[in-house]
Design a protein around this motif. Structure first.
Motif, PDB file in Angstrom:
ATOM      1  N   HIS A  62      13.329  22.924 -20.305  1.00 24.13           N
ATOM      2  CA  HIS A  62      14.408  24.278 -19.460  1.00 24.13           C
ATOM      3  C   HIS A  62      14.334  25.045 -20.578  1.00 24.13           C
ATOM      4  CE1 HIS A  62      18.098  25.332 -17.831  1.00 24.13           C
ATOM      5  NE2 HIS A  62      17.497  25.647 -16.927  1.00 24.13           N
ATOM      6  N   THR A  63      13.691  26.715 -20.199  1.00 30.73           N
ATOM      7  CA  THR A  63      13.431  28.195 -20.632  1.00 30.73           C
ATOM      8  C   THR A  63      14.720  28.110 -20.729  1.00 30.73           C
ATOM      9  OG1 THR A  63      12.953  28.553 -18.857  1.00 30.73           O
ATOM     10  CG2 THR A  63      11.062  27.778 -19.972  1.00 30.73           C
ATOM     11  N   SER A  64      15.617  28.174 -21.728  1.00 27.75           N
ATOM     12  CA  SER A  64      17.310  28.540 -22.052  1.00 27.75           C
ATOM     13  C   SER A  64      16.941  28.143 -23.384  1.00 27.75           C
ATOM     14  CB  SER A  64      18.250  27.969 -21.542  1.00 27.75           C
ATOM     15  OG  SER A  64      18.147  26.207 -22.285  1.00 27.75           O
TER      16      SER A  64
ATOM     17  N   SER B 135      20.797  24.306 -37.270  1.00 30.33           N
ATOM     18  CA  SER B 135      21.583  23.008 -36.546  1.00 30.33           C
ATOM     19  C   SER B 135      22.020  23.515 -35.434  1.00 30.33           C
ATOM     20  CB  SER B 135      21.486  21.986 -36.821  1.00 30.33           C
ATOM     21  OG  SER B 135      22.030  21.580 -37.388  1.00 30.33           O
ATOM     22  N   TRP B 136      23.915  24.263 -36.525  1.00 28.50           N
ATOM     23  CA  TRP B 136      24.820  24.309 -36.368  1.00 28.50           C
ATOM     24  C   TRP B 136      25.315  25.571 -34.797  1.00 28.50           C
ATOM     25  CZ3 TRP B 136      28.594  24.982 -41.128  1.00 28.50           C
ATOM     26  CH2 TRP B 136      28.236  23.667 -41.988  1.00 28.50           C
ATOM     27  N   VAL B 137      24.269  26.513 -35.179  1.00 24.14           N
ATOM     28  CA  VAL B 137      23.720  27.718 -33.644  1.00 24.14           C
ATOM     29  C   VAL B 137      23.305  26.670 -32.793  1.00 24.14           C
ATOM     30  CG1 VAL B 137      23.051  29.903 -33.271  1.00 24.14           C
ATOM     31  CG2 VAL B 137      23.166  28.969 -35.941  1.00 24.14           C
ATOM     32  N   THR B 138      21.938  25.959 -32.617  1.00 21.79           N
ATOM     33  CA  THR B 138      21.756  25.337 -31.425  1.00 21.79           C
ATOM     34  C   THR B 138      22.566  24.897 -31.200  1.00 21.79           C
ATOM     35  OG1 THR B 138      19.647  25.000 -32.779  1.00 21.79           O
ATOM     36  CG2 THR B 138      19.961  23.967 -30.796  1.00 21.79           C
ATOM     37  N   ILE B 139      23.783  23.720 -32.062  1.00 22.96           N
ATOM     38  CA  ILE B 139      24.929  23.153 -31.460  1.00 22.96           C
ATOM     39  C   ILE B 139      25.528  23.737 -30.228  1.00 22.96           C
ATOM     40  CG2 ILE B 139      26.694  21.598 -31.684  1.00 22.96           C
ATOM     41  CD1 ILE B 139      25.264  20.353 -33.759  1.00 22.96           C
ATOM     42  N   ILE B 140      26.315  24.996 -31.107  1.00 20.41           N
ATOM     43  CA  ILE B 140      26.862  25.687 -30.759  1.00 20.41           C
ATOM     44  C   ILE B 140      26.259  26.630 -29.129  1.00 20.41           C
ATOM     45  CG2 ILE B 140      28.462  28.073 -30.859  1.00 20.41           C
ATOM     46  CD1 ILE B 140      28.649  27.844 -33.674  1.00 20.41           C
TER      47      ILE B 140
ATOM     48  N   VAL C  66      15.258  26.206 -26.287  1.00 20.39           N
ATOM     49  CA  VAL C  66      14.507  27.208 -27.215  1.00 20.39           C
ATOM     50  C   VAL C  66      14.937  26.636 -28.363  1.00 20.39           C
ATOM     51  CG1 VAL C  66      13.186  28.788 -28.436  1.00 20.39           C
ATOM     52  CG2 VAL C  66      13.356  28.481 -25.427  1.00 20.39           C
ATOM     53  N   LEU C  67      15.600  26.938 -28.675  1.00 18.97           N
ATOM     54  CA  LEU C  67      16.537  27.100 -30.269  1.00 18.97           C
ATOM     55  C   LEU C  67      16.293  25.155 -30.749  1.00 18.97           C
ATOM     56  CD1 LEU C  67      19.489  29.055 -29.941  1.00 18.97           C
ATOM     57  CD2 LEU C  67      17.457  29.310 -31.297  1.00 18.97           C
ATOM     58  N   GLY C  68      16.572  24.624 -29.482  1.00 22.39           N
ATOM     59  CA  GLY C  68      17.076  22.813 -29.273  1.00 22.39           C
ATOM     60  C   GLY C  68      15.008  22.393 -30.183  1.00 22.39           C
ATOM     61  N   LEU C  69      14.106  22.652 -29.545  1.00 19.57           N
ATOM     62  CA  LEU C  69      12.964  22.415 -29.966  1.00 19.57           C
ATOM     63  C   LEU C  69      12.319  22.149 -31.054  1.00 19.57           C
ATOM     64  CD1 LEU C  69      10.312  21.263 -28.885  1.00 19.57           C
ATOM     65  CD2 LEU C  69       9.505  23.417 -27.575  1.00 19.57           C
ATOM     66  N   ILE C  70      12.626  24.273 -31.419  1.00 22.95           N
ATOM     67  CA  ILE C  70      12.629  24.977 -33.156  1.00 22.95           C
ATOM     68  C   ILE C  70      12.880  23.463 -34.270  1.00 22.95           C
ATOM     69  CG2 ILE C  70      12.887  26.838 -34.289  1.00 22.95           C
ATOM     70  CD1 ILE C  70      12.231  29.282 -31.879  1.00 22.95           C
ATOM     71  N   THR C  71      14.630  23.824 -33.387  1.00 22.14           N
ATOM     72  CA  THR C  71      15.069  22.517 -34.751  1.00 22.14           C
ATOM     73  C   THR C  71      15.101  21.350 -34.580  1.00 22.14           C
ATOM     74  OG1 THR C  71      17.636  23.747 -34.117  1.00 22.14           O
ATOM     75  CG2 THR C  71      17.347  21.729 -35.389  1.00 22.14           C
ATOM     76  N   PHE C  72      13.935  20.619 -33.190  1.00 23.73           N
ATOM     77  CA  PHE C  72      13.616  19.611 -34.077  1.00 23.73           C
ATOM     78  C   PHE C  72      12.050  19.294 -34.215  1.00 23.73           C
ATOM     79  CE2 PHE C  72      10.728  16.996 -32.508  1.00 23.73           C
ATOM     80  CZ  PHE C  72      11.674  15.006 -32.443  1.00 23.73           C
ATOM     81  N   ILE C  73      11.492  20.335 -34.246  1.00 24.04           N
ATOM     82  CA  ILE C  73       9.904  20.949 -35.217  1.00 24.04           C
ATOM     83  C   ILE C  73      10.412  21.689 -36.820  1.00 24.04           C
ATOM     84  CG2 ILE C  73       8.333  22.350 -35.713  1.00 24.04           C
ATOM     85  CD1 ILE C  73       8.464  22.665 -32.846  1.00 24.04           C
ATOM     86  N   LEU C  74      11.718  21.541 -36.654  1.00 25.08           N
ATOM     87  CA  LEU C  74      11.917  21.968 -38.273  1.00 25.08           C
ATOM     88  C   LEU C  74      12.516  21.149 -39.313  1.00 25.08           C
ATOM     89  CD1 LEU C  74      13.752  25.526 -37.781  1.00 25.08           C
ATOM     90  CD2 LEU C  74      11.372  24.845 -38.838  1.00 25.08           C
TER      91      LEU C  74
END
Length: 415
Positions: free
Chosen positions: A246-248, A301-306, A252-260
């Protein structure tokens, strides 16, 4: 008698709801057991909805704009002195609540069909039908094949006023599925919260402050491995509830976080594989890269969760997460101060121990030199004694020689 009739009626209604659990349903608010049930009639292209909650209040749901209030289509049921009204409402995009009835918009009308509604002091029940195709400009399509985001809200009583954040939320469901559906958003949030908010900080704290113990490494990789499993499960739930990516901003931040996170895990195991106990310094690759990338991912990850909490209006979890962040920061500050103080005390103790060892070495050296001097004196005394003994022996020999000579002289004289 009225008392028993009242509760008997409640039991009948609950029995009716339980019998209707053959319908697809999802729990929206477990605090008051706010449940949404639905059944699709493909021949009539309609959906039969049942909203129920163990509270006396108004109930509402909305759909059509990815979980956002503006631009959504609403069905809101209200009771006023025993009279029930079901409103088909609409909110323009980029506008503020409350939504307005469809009849107030030119070309729009109320196409909701009331089947049944009931309310008492402890229960609210609403049954209505909605055509899932678009009938007017204010309608939003109800897709039965794809995952949809439903907004839900309720009040504390029958007064239709602005609800609190804790009395609203967003749920992702597939209308075309059968049986009970999980609240994907809550499970998605729970797994990622457990991975990033609980397990990962514990693993980092163990690696940072408990390396003096041999068991730190097994604990570190076990806990971080568990965190990775939690995170992976949450990501999979996210893909399931969105029918893909889902392109929100949150996605996007979640996918980047998982890759990291995956990168940090690989670098961590690489660091362990190439570890040498005889090394004289800590290498930048992979050790220090693992340290700093892990800390960066944790904060990222905190930023992504927020962003996820804001997107899905999960105010209850937001407060827990805020408290957890403050708690973790407090633990880090405490451990850093304790570590500095402990190291300074340890250094002072080492200095004292070294000083004591030096003084012991000096005294032992002095004792050794004194013992050497005593040995020399004893040796000299022994030598003197030996000389004296030799002198005595020599004098005795001379004495015996003199006596023997005298005896010989006497013998000669006699002859």
């Amino acid at each position: 008698m009225k008392f028993f009739k009242f509760y008997f009626l409640i039991l009948l209604i609950k029995l009716f709801i339980n019998l209707n659990y053959c319908m697809t349903h999802v729990v929206l608010d477990p605090r008051v057991y706010f449940v949404m049930q639905w059944e699709i009639n493909k021949e009539q292209k309609s959906i039969n909805f049942i909203l129920s909650a163990e509270i006396k209040t108004w109930l509402g749901i909305g759909w059509g704009n990815g979980g956002k209030m503006d631009g959504a289509d609403y069905a809101i049921g209200m009771f006023d002195k025993g009279n029930f009204s079901l409103y088909d409402m609409y909110m323009k995009e980029s506008s503020r609540p409350p939504p307005i009835p469809d009849q107030m918009v030119q070309g729009c009308f109320n196409d909701l069909i009331v089947n049944d509604a009931y309310q008492n002091e402890a229960y609210t029940f609403i049954n209505f039908t909605k055509i899932y195709t678009i009938n007017d400009p204010c309608d939003k399509e109800l897709s039965i094949d794809k995952t949809m985001y439903f907004i839900w809200a309720r009040g504390e009583d029958n007064d239709f006023v602005e609800h609190t954040k804790s009395n609203s939320g967003v749920v992702a469901v597939k209308l075309g599925s059968s049986g009970s559906q999980l609240n994907y958003i809550q499970w998605h949030a729970a797994f990622l919260f457990g991975g990033f908010g609980v397990l990962m900080p514990i693993g980092i704290l163990i690696a940072r402050y408990f390396k003096q113990y041999q068991y730190w490494w097994p604990l570190h990789y076990t806990i971080q491995g568990g965190a990775f499993i939690f995170i992976l499960t949450g990501i999979v739930i996210g893909f399931v509830m969105n029918d893909g990516f889902h392109t929100s901003l949150h996605s996007v931040l979640g996918l980047i976080t998982f890759i990291l996170v995956t990168f940090v895990m690989v670098v961590g195991y690489t660091s362990h594989y190439f570890y040498k106990p005889t090394r004289s310094s800590i290498p930048v690759w992979p050790d220090k890269i693992h340290w700093f990338s892990g800390r960066f991912v944790f904060i990222f990850s905190w930023v992504t969760i927020i962003t996820g909490l804001v997107q899905y209006n999960l105010s209850g979890i937001a407060w827990v997460f805020a408290f957890l962040i403050i708690f973790i920061i407090g633990i880090i500050i405490f451990l850093e101060q304790y570590k500095k103080r402990y190291q300074s005390i340890e250094n002072i103790n080492l200095i004292k121990i070294n000083q004591e060892n030096e003084s012991l070495n000096i005294s032992s050296n002095n004792n050794f030199s004194n013992s050497m001097d005593n040995d020399n004196i004893n040796n000299n005394n022994n030598n003197n004694n030996n000389n004296n003994n030799n002198n005595i022996i020599v004098s005795l020999d001379r004495h015996y020689d003199n006596e023997e000579n005298e005896n010989n002289n006497l013998v000669d004289e006699e002859f």
